[in-house]
Design an enzyme around this catalytic site. Structure first.
Site: not given
Length: 272
Positions: A125, A156, A160
């Site tokens: 991931p 992030h 995202k």
């Protein structure tokens, strides 16, 4: 080694450029309705023509049969591997997936197909080396500091979609599996600006605290990790994660060190 790349988003474009530099990229695919389909990859990356025309992911078996890649590196979305893992296995094409968002049933399906022995799969991931070292350090901390409180912070970019990230969930799993099974591990997610990726594990006791953190400054870190994983899986079958790659590299280093020590001993005997 011939690599096919699936996904030409922000990270996918960086990965494509990196694989071109390595001379390993032979095929690029993205969703059928993408504006990038049927364009030369060079025009998308703002460079000279590459001769690689971006193809849609439909009619996948026919495309794989014609292009014959050894490995697919997937930076698209979870639906690609979920829908096409059997086709990839039929064509004998191994997989490196850096996608997040798989549910437990999808992971089990991918694992089962890989363990039948026709292809290899690396599921990561977060495929950067640094963050996987963070996971190893978090595991050690959980084993030795089980009476401390653990919290995870991750940041992030604003585009995202998943929060918390797949990486943050993986870190939490690593902690729980090493002495913290009974403890809730809070996770805090930030989605802002153009942050590439930052993860931190905060370990707090009554009288001191420990911080373990990793930050990606460039998406090239993802490209490096994906290429390393592709090199690992090239001649292997079965289901693997990044920690399996670390263990393999550790054994290789130990073997090299043993050989060096043996050569040194022989040299010393010759001098005696």
């Amino acid at each position: 080694m011939k690599i096919a790349l699936v996904g030409l988003g922000r990270t996918g474009e960086v990965v494509a450029r990196y694989l071109l530099q390595k001379g390993a990229l032979s095929m690029v695919m993205c969703r059928p309705n993408s504006s990038k389909v049927n364009k030369d990859l060079g025009s998308i990356l703002n460079m000279q023509e590459t001769g690689i025309i971006v193809e849609p992911t439909d009619h996948l078996e026919e495309r794989l049969f014609y292009r014959k890649p050894d490995i697919v590196i997937d930076f698209s979305c979870s639906s690609f591997l979920r829908d096409n893992i059997n086709t990839l296995a039929k064509c004998g094409v191994s997989v490196v997936t850096a996608v997040t968002g798989y549910d437990a049933a999808e992971i089990n399906k991918i694992r089962n197909v890989a363990e039948k022995g026709n292809i290899g799969v690396v599921m990561a991931p977060n495929i950067t080396y640094g963050v996987n070292i963070l996971m190893l350090m978090a595991e050690i901390a959980a084993e030795l500091m089980s009476d401390y409180d653990f919290e995870i912070f991750e940041e992030h970019h604003k585009y995202k979609k998943d929060a918390p990230s797949g990486t943050a969930k993986k870190i939490a799993d690593k902690i729980r599996n090493n002495g913290m099974t009974y403890r809730e591990i809070p996770t805090h997610a930030v989605r802002a600006g153009g942050i590439v990726g930052k993860h931190k594990v905060l370990v707090c006791g009554e009288y001191d605290q420990l911080e373990i953190s990793h930050e990606s400054f460039s998406r090239v870190a993802f490209a490096q990790g994906a290429y390393k994983a592709a090199q690992f899986i090239y001649d292997k079958k079965g289901f693997y994660e990044m920690n399996d790659i670390f263990e393999y590299e550790k054994r290789q280093r130990s073997l090299i060190m043993s050989e060096c020590r043996a050569e040194q001993t022989l040299a010393e005997l010759d001098l005696a």
